[in-house]
Structures are given as structure tokens and as C-alpha cells.
Design a protein around this motif. Structure first.
Motif, PDB file in Angstrom:
ATOM      1  N   THR A 296      20.235  26.369  63.776  1.00  0.00           N
ATOM      2  CA  THR A 296      20.611  27.471  62.893  1.00  0.00           C
ATOM      3  C   THR A 296      22.112  27.631  62.924  1.00  0.00           C
ATOM      4  O   THR A 296      22.776  27.318  63.916  1.00  0.00           O
ATOM      5  N   VAL A 297      22.646  28.080  61.800  1.00  0.00           N
ATOM      6  CA  VAL A 297      24.086  28.277  61.687  1.00  0.00           C
ATOM      7  C   VAL A 297      24.535  29.338  62.691  1.00  0.00           C
ATOM      8  O   VAL A 297      25.601  29.228  63.295  1.00  0.00           O
ATOM      9  N   ASP A 298      23.667  30.285  62.882  1.00  0.00           N
ATOM     10  CA  ASP A 298      23.957  31.367  63.817  1.00  0.00           C
ATOM     11  C   ASP A 298      24.250  30.816  65.208  1.00  0.00           C
ATOM     12  O   ASP A 298      25.240  31.162  65.850  1.00  0.00           O
ATOM     13  N   ARG A 299      23.371  29.908  65.648  1.00  0.00           N
ATOM     14  CA  ARG A 299      23.518  29.342  66.971  1.00  0.00           C
ATOM     15  C   ARG A 299      24.785  28.497  67.054  1.00  0.00           C
ATOM     16  O   ARG A 299      25.534  28.545  68.027  1.00  0.00           O
ATOM     17  N   LEU A 300      25.019  27.737  65.961  1.00  0.00           N
ATOM     18  CA  LEU A 300      26.213  26.895  65.907  1.00  0.00           C
ATOM     19  C   LEU A 300      27.473  27.747  66.033  1.00  0.00           C
ATOM     20  O   LEU A 300      28.377  27.455  66.814  1.00  0.00           O
ATOM     21  N   PHE A 301      27.478  28.865  65.295  1.00  0.00           N
ATOM     22  CA  PHE A 301      28.640  29.748  65.333  1.00  0.00           C
ATOM     23  C   PHE A 301      28.807  30.352  66.727  1.00  0.00           C
ATOM     24  O   PHE A 301      29.930  30.476  67.223  1.00  0.00           O
ATOM     25  N   GLY A 302      27.672  30.676  67.332  1.00  0.00           N
ATOM     26  CA  GLY A 302      27.729  31.239  68.684  1.00  0.00           C
ATOM     27  C   GLY A 302      28.392  30.274  69.646  1.00  0.00           C
ATOM     28  O   GLY A 302      29.273  30.635  70.431  1.00  0.00           O
ATOM     29  N   ALA A 303      27.955  29.026  69.564  1.00  0.00           N
ATOM     30  CA  ALA A 303      28.509  28.020  70.466  1.00  0.00           C
ATOM     31  C   ALA A 303      30.006  27.834  70.212  1.00  0.00           C
ATOM     32  O   ALA A 303      30.806  27.746  71.147  1.00  0.00           O
ATOM     33  N   LEU A 304      30.386  27.804  68.926  1.00  0.00           N
ATOM     34  CA  LEU A 304      31.795  27.630  68.582  1.00  0.00           C
ATOM     35  C   LEU A 304      32.624  28.806  69.091  1.00  0.00           C
ATOM     36  O   LEU A 304      33.728  28.627  69.626  1.00  0.00           O
ATOM     37  N   ARG A 305      32.050  29.994  68.946  1.00  0.00           N
ATOM     38  CA  ARG A 305      32.770  31.185  69.376  1.00  0.00           C
ATOM     39  C   ARG A 305      33.046  31.094  70.873  1.00  0.00           C
ATOM     40  O   ARG A 305      34.163  31.305  71.342  1.00  0.00           O
ATOM     41  N   GLY A 306      31.995  30.691  71.608  1.00  0.00           N
ATOM     42  CA  GLY A 306      32.130  30.571  73.059  1.00  0.00           C
ATOM     43  C   GLY A 306      33.184  29.545  73.442  1.00  0.00           C
ATOM     44  O   GLY A 306      33.959  29.737  74.374  1.00  0.00           O
ATOM     45  N   MET A 307      33.216  28.449  72.682  1.00  0.00           N
ATOM     46  CA  MET A 307      34.147  27.380  73.020  1.00  0.00           C
ATOM     47  C   MET A 307      35.577  27.753  72.690  1.00  0.00           C
ATOM     48  O   MET A 307      36.514  27.361  73.384  1.00  0.00           O
ATOM     49  N   LEU A 319      39.900  35.863  65.440  1.00  0.00           N
ATOM     50  CA  LEU A 319      38.951  34.805  65.084  1.00  0.00           C
ATOM     51  C   LEU A 319      37.642  35.482  64.719  1.00  0.00           C
ATOM     52  O   LEU A 319      37.024  36.138  65.543  1.00  0.00           O
ATOM     53  N   VAL A 320      37.247  35.377  63.455  1.00  0.00           N
ATOM     54  CA  VAL A 320      36.075  36.101  62.973  1.00  0.00           C
ATOM     55  C   VAL A 320      35.023  35.121  62.496  1.00  0.00           C
ATOM     56  O   VAL A 320      35.318  34.214  61.713  1.00  0.00           O
ATOM     57  N   PHE A 321      33.811  35.301  62.977  1.00  0.00           N
ATOM     58  CA  PHE A 321      32.698  34.500  62.472  1.00  0.00           C
ATOM     59  C   PHE A 321      31.858  35.386  61.565  1.00  0.00           C
ATOM     60  O   PHE A 321      31.439  36.470  61.968  1.00  0.00           O
ATOM     61  N   ASP A 322      31.620  34.944  60.343  1.00  0.00           N
ATOM     62  CA  ASP A 322      30.760  35.723  59.450  1.00  0.00           C
ATOM     63  C   ASP A 322      29.343  35.712  59.994  1.00  0.00           C
ATOM     64  O   ASP A 322      28.943  34.789  60.710  1.00  0.00           O
ATOM     65  N   ASP A 323      28.582  36.754  59.595  1.00  0.00           N
ATOM     66  CA  ASP A 323      27.189  36.810  60.025  1.00  0.00           C
ATOM     67  C   ASP A 323      26.413  35.717  59.302  1.00  0.00           C
ATOM     68  O   ASP A 323      26.447  35.609  58.066  1.00  0.00           O
ATOM     69  N   ALA A 324      25.743  34.887  60.079  1.00  0.00           N
ATOM     70  CA  ALA A 324      25.027  33.762  59.477  1.00  0.00           C
ATOM     71  C   ALA A 324      23.537  33.870  59.731  1.00  0.00           C
ATOM     72  O   ALA A 324      22.813  32.885  59.649  1.00  0.00           O
ATOM     73  N   GLY A 325      23.101  35.057  60.062  1.00  0.00           N
ATOM     74  CA  GLY A 325      21.702  35.242  60.434  1.00  0.00           C
ATOM     75  C   GLY A 325      20.721  34.953  59.314  1.00  0.00           C
ATOM     76  O   GLY A 325      19.586  34.553  59.580  1.00  0.00           O
ATOM     77  N   ASP A 326      21.152  35.129  58.055  1.00  0.00           N
ATOM     78  CA  ASP A 326      20.217  34.964  56.935  1.00  0.00           C
ATOM     79  C   ASP A 326      20.098  33.527  56.458  1.00  0.00           C
ATOM     80  O   ASP A 326      19.247  33.217  55.622  1.00  0.00           O
ATOM     81  N   LEU A 327      20.990  32.680  56.958  1.00  0.00           N
ATOM     82  CA  LEU A 327      21.008  31.316  56.416  1.00  0.00           C
ATOM     83  C   LEU A 327      19.844  30.501  56.952  1.00  0.00           C
ATOM     84  O   LEU A 327      19.413  30.688  58.093  1.00  0.00           O
ATOM     85  N   PRO A 328      19.307  29.627  56.141  1.00  0.00           N
ATOM     86  CA  PRO A 328      18.188  28.795  56.586  1.00  0.00           C
ATOM     87  C   PRO A 328      18.655  27.795  57.642  1.00  0.00           C
ATOM     88  O   PRO A 328      19.846  27.487  57.719  1.00  0.00           O
ATOM     89  N   PRO A 329      17.724  27.304  58.434  1.00  0.00           N
ATOM     90  CA  PRO A 329      18.116  26.293  59.423  1.00  0.00           C
ATOM     91  C   PRO A 329      18.595  25.010  58.726  1.00  0.00           C
ATOM     92  O   PRO A 329      18.191  24.710  57.606  1.00  0.00           O
ATOM     93  N   VAL A 330      19.450  24.301  59.412  1.00  0.00           N
ATOM     94  CA  VAL A 330      20.013  23.066  58.869  1.00  0.00           C
ATOM     95  C   VAL A 330      19.471  21.900  59.681  1.00  0.00           C
ATOM     96  O   VAL A 330      19.359  22.009  60.906  1.00  0.00           O
ATOM     97  N   VAL A 331      19.127  20.818  58.970  1.00  0.00           N
ATOM     98  CA  VAL A 331      18.744  19.608  59.692  1.00  0.00           C
ATOM     99  C   VAL A 331      19.880  18.611  59.526  1.00  0.00           C
ATOM    100  O   VAL A 331      20.102  18.072  58.449  1.00  0.00           O
ATOM    101  N   SER A 332      20.636  18.437  60.598  1.00  0.00           N
ATOM    102  CA  SER A 332      21.750  17.493  60.560  1.00  0.00           C
ATOM    103  C   SER A 332      22.124  17.211  62.009  1.00  0.00           C
ATOM    104  O   SER A 332      21.407  17.627  62.930  1.00  0.00           O
ATOM    105  N   ASP A 333      23.224  16.513  62.208  1.00  0.00           N
ATOM    106  CA  ASP A 333      23.649  16.248  63.566  1.00  0.00           C
ATOM    107  C   ASP A 333      24.547  17.399  64.022  1.00  0.00           C
ATOM    108  O   ASP A 333      25.718  17.471  63.649  1.00  0.00           O
ATOM    109  N   GLU A 334      23.979  18.272  64.841  1.00  0.00           N
ATOM    110  CA  GLU A 334      24.691  19.484  65.197  1.00  0.00           C
ATOM    111  C   GLU A 334      26.009  19.190  65.906  1.00  0.00           C
ATOM    112  O   GLU A 334      27.028  19.817  65.633  1.00  0.00           O
TER     113      GLU A 334
END
Lengths: 715, 137
Positions: A296-307, A319-334
Motif C-alpha cells: 500500500t502507498v500508505d505503508r510505502l510513505f511510512g517507510a520513507l518517512r522513517g528513513m 517534509l510532508v507526506f499526503d494522506d494515502a490511506g484511500d489509494l488502492p494497493p499497488v502491485v510492483s517492486d516496492e
């Protein structure tokens, strides 16, 4: 001079044709009937002479002069023997044996101008001219075609003559055709030559292209190899500075610690550059494998924020991350998506002094676009394409202050293309830039083979055993018993891996190889016995000693099923630990041999093994290592792949050939990324593989523990 | 093989040259005509050249030859229908066609022949310009 027509004289009828043509032409150019007859008669005389005395020739009709009155000229040319007594003939004294001596003389009388040029042996040319009447219109080159058309339209009364004249025209046409054919053949030959030239050129071009391709491949290989070579010493520097900073060999002074910090930071930066280079080389060589997975984009953003939060040292920057909770999951190479966004973000952080950096994502149709918008220095339009090219850095005061590899964006672009997407930039100088990454929501592999790799990876959650301790699998349905055992092993070298049920134990055994198993068999639980029997009939797990701890009083049955120890519940701490020690004790003195030509690598590995109860010996070359392997018969060998002289692969092969060393597990310890082929080959030879990079990242202990467990020598 | 047709008209033979003859054809005509004179015992020969636009030295010579041979074979020759331009050209060319009688057309030519053969009048009605017609008699 304007040539009108040529008539060939090769036979008697041609003489007739010539004089008829002469008459027709004379009429067409404007002569009156009398002059037509004169001209035709003169032509007849001279053409006959050409035929009779020279065997043939040709008659040319021309118009001379461009102003009125023009001259109508007839040239009769032959290749005969010439006229022997021209003077006599022209004086009228000559008595012809065939005619009446009137040919030349008579003709001369009929025309206005009459010239004879006769060279004995070379032929005769007679030119006769007559002035056109003044009133007639001028004959011009432009008027010639209509004149000839009119001539063609003049049909002779005599069909025979007509046929003859047509025959001659046909012959002339054929002659013309033959000339054209010759010309065509010549042109064809020329074209063929040109073609051959073009083919040769093509071959040359192909060769050049091939050279270029090879040069490109060489470049990629060079980059790849060089990067690997750089990584070895860099990893050493990083690992050693880590050891120094950890103070495990005595604390550093504050100043020393700072200096080592700088060393470490510099090495980190250098490693980043090398890794980018390597990635780029791999993308170019098509060696990067896409490993798609759902995230999920949410999780990706979380990890990026932490890093990235730790890097945000500038208080004037948000550094602002938009809320990505509504976005559908992505199938790609995270990891690759994350790498690209990290690149964007680290650029934004570098070139933005105040304001905010905003990370967002939006879905449009089947694609998702990630954006990183900053309020930095911006990029001029003419530079917006160049920044995606390798080693391009823009000239800007801020650019000079913050260093980068110049590879981040090119790499990002290539990775994005690999994932079926693209990167882009919109920017206004002084206002800020927005970098975007657009990807398909669901990654579609380019080739069908790409997805297979993903399918074979099981998405388990691995039990991470503590590499410093000896894992013991405890199967007991009672949580309080497990808690009790945990208390027993606290402070010892054992680590409990608890399993509440037999299926859970089975699952854990897939990833963990315990040094021993403590199996509780409840009075009612028949599957406990079955599990014991199952373990002992499994070739891979038969060696794991099992201690049966049960309320059931049936030691013979346990022993018969293969249990190494038996204890009646309740057990106390001492009995439990003694039992375990009895089971795993023999492993404690296991020997490990390290074969590596690199002193630093050996030192790092030995340091990592120091906490574990092994006897470690070292060899600094392949041959030396083989000798030690034969004499010491170690329980496990760590072997470097790349060594001067006998290299790792060779050592492995020789170990496998010698019956004395054949069964020793080998762990190949390499800094180089192996190709799947190389890896498969090593695994066929029974070797596990561990990357030397683990020493730099601090995960060495875990990794080593993992391979030791796999090799069955874990304690 | 192309030939010029030769017509027998009573005691005369008539040749009407309708094509522009090449030299060989002219020679053939000469041979054919002499043979026909002998075969038909003709007393006179009429050669109509009204269709000829050109009479050059060769054809002129041929006409003269025919007249001479016919005379040897006891026949008179009259060339009829010569175009004025042809006549002028022949003179300019230097050919006077000696020994060849001429007449304006076939009709006048017949009259001339009959006069020469049937009546003792030698030259009286000859309209053409050939006063020196038969010096051999």
C-alpha cells in the motif's frame, strides 16, 4: 546547323528513298516544284554515286543559317575509295563507264553551292546547298518536330516505296533501341557496382554497430566489475569503523570517535556512489530482476518517512507526506519504487533551503503517479532533460555545495522504465520542482519468465533466531510450561523457539534448524508420537536430538521412536538444562575453517564467530586451506570465492573430490553479486552462499547463524 | 520480283511508269521492253512518264537506250507526259535525250507514231521539241 533527317544508302531502293525524301523535304521547307525536282535529281545523282562507287553511305538533310534566306543543305557521305580524277570529272571531260559523266557535274548545275571533298581511300563527302526562297518561314529547332510529323504524314503513292521507307525507319528505330539497350546495360552495370558498394557499406555499418555494442557491453562489464572491486575495501572500511565505534576493543576518545565517524561517513557516501554505478550497469546489462509484490502507498510513505526524517536537519524545511490511506494497493517492486522516490526526496532535500517538500500520490485509470514537490531552486527548461543523463549535474552555487553522484536521476529513470513506467519533471527556476513517477497499478512483467521468480518465494514470516544462542524448539501446548522453560534458559546459551502445536512446529522447522527439540506429549495427544516418528524418518531432521518430556510413563516407547532423552513431568531447571546440554553438548567444540586471502575479511568473520563456541582456524590461500581441511577435518569451511592462485570454485571442487573432505559443508563468502547460474552451480556443489556485505551492514551475526544452521553445525 | 507492266495496243506497246524506279527496275524494264518489241513485232513504243517527278541521268540514259534499241528492232519510241520541271531539270543536268521523240501526252504520242509509220510525213505533226528525231534514216 540544324539536322533534319538522315537516310542510309545500303541498296538501290535506298537511292530512290533518298531522292523522294529530298523532294518531300524540299517541298516542306518551301521550295517550289521546279526546285523540288532539281534537289531531288541532284540527290539522286550523288546518292547513286555513293551506292555504285562506294557500296553505300548516308544522306543527311540539314538547314543552315538562322536568318532568311536559310540554306537547305544535303550532305552525302560515303566510305568508299574516293574519286580518282576529281578535277577531270568536274571539268566535264570525264566519260563515265556507267553513267553519262553527268552525275557530279549535273548535280553541281542543279544546286547553288556544291562542294566535293574526296580523299582517295577515305571516302567522299559531297555537300550541296540551295538557298531557300526569301518568303518562306524560318525553319527552327522548335519547328522541326512538326516538320518531321508532316514528312511522316507524306505517304508515297508507291506502296513498295512506302514499305521500304517504313522499313528503314524501323531499322533506325531498332538501331536506336539497341543503343538504348546498350545504354541500359551500361547503367545497369553501374547500378550493380553501386549496389555492391552499398552492400559493402552496410556490412561495414553492421560491423561498426557490432563494435559499438561490444564496447557498450564492455563498459557495462567494466562498471560492474570495478564497482565490485570497490565494494570489497569499502565494506572493510565500514565494518572496521563499526567495530572501532562499538568500542569492543576498548573505548575511543571523543576525538577519535569523531574522526572514525568521518571515515565512516565518507565510506558510506563512496559506497552509495558505487552501488548506484553498479545498479546502473546492471540495468544496462538487463540484470536487474523485478520482484513485484503487493503493497500500500500508505505503508510505502511510512517507510520513507522513517528513513528520511533523520536527514531533515534544516528547521526551515518541512517534509510532508499526503494522506494515502484511500489509494488502492499497488502491485510492483516496492523496493525499486522506494529507491526512486528516495532519490527524488534526497534531491529535493539537497536543493531546497526553505519551504516544504510534499510527497503525494494519485491514481489515474490503471496508473498511479507519485509526486515529490519542493520549493527549491528549480531547473531551467533546457536542463530538464539533461538531468536524467548520467553524470550530469547542473551548475549552481547550491549544487556545488551539496555533492551527489549524478547518477540518482538516470538510475531512477531506468528503474521506472523497468517497472513499465516513467519519470518526469516540471520545474520553474526559483519556484521549485515537481518530480513525478508514473507506474502501472499492476506491474506487468515484460517477459513471462520474470514472474516465476516471485512465485517461488514463500511469503512466510521468518523466526529470527538469535545468532549468538543455541535454538531449541519446544513443542508444548501449555503456555505456562513454555513460560517456565523460558525462565530455565534465561542467562544460558539456549534460545527457546516455542511451538504450541505440532503443525506450528512443522512450520517453524521449515525455517529454523534447532539444535534440539523438546517435545511434550500429552496423555491424550497421539499426534505427538506421530510427530516424533515423523522427525526420525525425515533424512534432514533425523539428526536433531529430541527430548521427550511427558507425563506419560513410557520411556521404552519414546526411545524406540528415536528420542535421545526422556524426562517425566514435572522437570526442574537443572534436569531440563542438563538434558539439553547432554543433547547439544557434542556440537560445542565444532571446528570452523576460514579460507580467505583478505586479512580484513578473515578478521571480520572471526570477530563475528567470537561469540560462538567454535574453534576457528584460518588459511590465507586456497592451497593452504585445502591442506588444513585435510588435516583438521573442520565441521564447516568458510571460503572466499575470489582468491589468487586456487580460487574458491577450485577449492570447492577439490574438497568434493577428496573423500576425506567431501562431506564438509562449505559456505562461500563473496563480495560479488552472483549470477543465478553461478549461484546454482555453487549450490549443486553443496555450498551455501553468504555475502560479505553483511559485515558492513552489521547483520553479520544473524546471517552467519543462518548459514551455520543450514549447514547443520549450529550450537 | 517487281516489274513495270508493258501493255500491247495493236502494233504499239505502251509502258506507263507509275513508280519511282530504282536503277535495277529500270534495267529490267529495258530488257522486258526489248523482249516485248521482238515478241509482239511492235512498230512503236510509248513510254508514259507523267507520274515521274524525277528523271535523273540514269533514267534519262535508260530512256535513250530504249529508244536506240527499239530503233534497231525497227520500232519508234515516243516518251510522253514529261513534266515541265523534269524537262527543265534534264536540260540543266546536261541531258538532251538525243534520239528520243517526245510528245505531250499519250494521244499526241500515238498520233506521232502513226504519222511516222503510216504516212510519209516525216516531221510535220510532231508537236514536241525534237526536230532531230531520226538522223539514222
Amino acid at each position: 546547323m540544324l539536322p533534319i533527317l538522315t537516310v542510309k544508302i545500303t541498296s538501290e531502293p535506298d537511292v530512290v528513298l533518298a531522292r523522294q525524301r529530298a523532294r518531300q523535304l524540299a517541298r516542306l521547307v518551301g521550295f517550289d516544284a521546279q526546285d523540288q525536282t532539281r534537289i531531288a535529281t541532284a540527290v539522286s545523282e550523288i546518292a547513286r554515286n555513293a551506292y555504285v562507287y562506294a557500296g553505300g553511305g548516308h544522306v543527311e538533310f540539314l538547314i543552315e543559317g538562322q536568318t532568311a534566306p536559310q540554306l537547305f543543305a544535303v550532305r552525302v557521305v560515303d566510305q568508299g575509295p574516293g574519286i580518282p580524277h576529281l578535277d577531270v570529272v568536274l571539268s566535264g571531260q570525264y566519260q563515265s563507264s556507267t553513267g553519262m559523266g553527268l552525275g557530279l557535274v549535273g548535280a553541281r548545275r542543279l544546286m547553288d553551292v556544291f562542294d566535293v571533298d574526296s580523299t582517295p581511300g577515305c571516302g567522299t563527302t559531297v555537300v550541296m546547298r540551295k538557298l531557300l526562297p526569301r518568303r518562306t518561314p524560318l525553319v527552327t529547332a522548335a519547328g522541326l518536330p512538326s516538320l518531321l510529323d508532316a514528312l511522316a504524314a507524306t505517304r508515297s503513292d508507291d506502296p513498295l516505296t512506302e514499305v521500304r521507307s517504313q522499313n528503314q525507319e524501323l531499322l533506325r528505330t531498332l538501331d536506336e533501341l539497341r543503343r538504348r539497350q546498350l545504354e541500359l546495360a551500361r547503367l545497369n552495370g553501374e547500378l550493380e557496382d553501386t549496389n555492391r558498394g552499398v552492400v559493402a557499406l552496410y556490412a561495414e555499418l553492421d560491423e561498426k554497430a557490432d563494435h559499438l555494442r561490444r564496447a557498450d557491453e564492455l563498459k557495462s562489464r567494466f562498471l560492474s566489475n570495478m564497482s565490485h572491486e570497490f565494494r570489497t575495501p569499502l565494506n572493510s572500511i565500514l565494518a572496521l569503523s563499526r567495530i572501532l565505534l562499538a568500542g569492543s576493543d576498548g573505548p575511543l576518545t571523543v576525538e577519535q570517535a569523531r574522526q572514525v565517524q568521518f571515515v565512516r561517513k565518507a565510506a558510506d557516501e563512496l559506497l552509495e556512489l558505487v552501488n548506484d554505478l553498479l545498479d546502473l550497469a546492471k540495468v544496462e546489462a538487463g540484470k536487474i530482476v523485478v520482484r513485484p509484490g503487493e503493497f500500500t502507498v500508505d505503508r510505502l510513505f511510512g517507510a520513507l518517512r522513517g528513513m528520511l526524517r533523520p536527514l531533515l536537519l534544516n528547521p526551515a524545511l518541512d517534509l510532508v507526506f499526503d494522506d494515502a490511506g484511500d489509494l488502492p494497493p499497488v502491485v510492483s517492486d516496492e523496493s525499486k519504487v522506494s529507491q526512486i522516490l528516495r532519490n527524488f526526496l534526497s534531491n529535493a532535500l539537497k536543493f531546497t533551503e526553505r519551504g516544504e517538500i510534499r510527497v503525494g500520490a494519485r491514481v489515474e485509470g490503471p496508473r498511479i503517479t507519485f509526486t515529490v514537490r519542493d520549493t527549491g531552486i528549480g531547473i531551467a527548461p533546457e536542463d530538464q532533460e539533461t538531468i536524467f543523463k548520467e553524470f550530469n549535474q547542473l551548475d549552481h552555487p547550491l549544487q556545488r555545495r551539496v555533492r551527489g553522484t549524478g547518477l540518482g536521476l538516470p538510475l531512477s529513470r531506468r528503474l521506472a522504465e523497468l517497472l513499465g513506467g516513467h519519470v518526469g519533471v516540471e520545474s520553474t527556476v526559483g519556484v521549485g520542482s515537481t518530480f513525478s513517477l508514473t507506474l502501472p497499478l499492476v506491474y506487468v512483467p515484460a517477459a513471462p519468465g520474470a514472474a516465476a521468480d516471485v512465485a517461488t518465494r514463500d511469503p512466510y514470516v521468518e523466526w529470527r533466531t538469535d545468532p549468538g544462542r543455541i535454538p531449541i524448539l519446544v513443542v508444548d501446548d501449555a503456555a505456562e510450561t513454555l513460560l517456565l522453560y523460558q525462565g530455565f534458559v534465561r542467562g544460558t546459551g539456549f534460545e527457546l523457539v516455542p511451538a504450541r502445536t505440532v503443525p506450528e512446529a512443522r512450520q517453524l522447522l521449515k525455517t529454523v534448524r534447532p539444535a534440539a527439540i523438546v517435545l511434550d506429549i500429552p496423555p491424550t495427544g497421539e499426534d505427538g508420537w506421530a510427530f516424533l516418528a515423523e522427525l526420525k524418518s525425515d533424512d534432514d531432521r533425523r539428526d536433531i536430538p529430541v527430548m521427550v518430556v511427558t507425563e506419560v510413563n513410557d520411556e521404552p516407547k519414546a526411545r524406540a521412536l528415536g528420542a535421545a532423552a526422556y524426562a517425566r513431568k514435572p522437570v526442574d531447571s537443572a534436569a531440563f538444562l542438563d538434558g539439553l546440554r547432554a543433547l547439544v553438548g557434542p556440537q560445542a567444540g565444532k571446528r570452523i575453517l576460514i579460507i580467505d586471502d583478505d586479512d580484513v575479511a578473515r578478521y571480520l568473520l572471526r570477530s563475528a564467530l567470537r561469540e560462538m563456541p567454535y574453534v576457528v582456524s584460518e588459511a590465507s590461500s586456497g592451497l593452504h586451506g585445502l591442506e588444513r581441511a585435510r588435516t583438521e577435518h573442520p565441521d564447516l569451511i568458510f571460503c572466499d570465492l575470489r582468491m589468487p592462485g586456487v580460487d574458491g570454485a577450485e577449492v570447492l571442487r577439490m574438497l568434493r573430490e577428496d573423500p576425506a573432505t567431501r562431506d564438509i559443508p562449505v559456505v562461500v563468502n563473496t563480495v560479488r553479486q552472483l549470477t543465478p547460474g553461478e549461484r546454482a552451480e555453487l549450490e549443486r556443489a553443496g555450498a551455501a552462499v553468504i555475502s560479505k556485505e553483511v559485515f558492513a551492514t552489521g547483520t553479520a551475526a544473524v546471517e552467519i547463524r543462518r548459514v551455520l544452521t543450514r549447514a547443520g553445525v549450529a550450537v | 520480283m517487281e516489274r513495270i507492266p508493258i501493255l500491247k495496243m495493236g502494233e504499239f506497246v505502251l509502258v506507263s511508269i507509275q513508280v519511282d524506279m530504282h536503277d535495277q527496275l529500270a534495267m529490267t524494264l529495258q530488257d522486258d521492253l526489248t523482249a516485248q518489241i521482238v515478241r509482239s513485232r511492235a512498230k512503236g513504243v510509248l513510254i508514259d512518264i507523267s507520274a515521274l517527278e524525277i528523271v535523273d541521268s540514269f533514267i534519262g540514259r535508260m530512256l535513250g537506250n530504249i529508244a536506240s534499241m527499239a530503233r534497231v528492232l525497227d520500232a519508234e519510241t515516243v516518251v510522253v507526259g514529261m513534266r515541265p520541271a523534269v524537262a527543265i531539270t534534264l536540260v540543266e543536268l546536261g541531258m538532251a535525250l538525243p534520239g528520243v521523240k517526245t510528245a505531250l501526252n499519250v494521244e499526241r504520242g500515238m498520233e506521232l507514231l502513226r504519222a511516222t509509220l503510216g504516212t510519209p510525213v516525216e516531221t510535220g505533226r510532231a508537236p514536241a521539241e525534237s526536230p532531230n528525231g531520226h538522223p539514222q534514216n
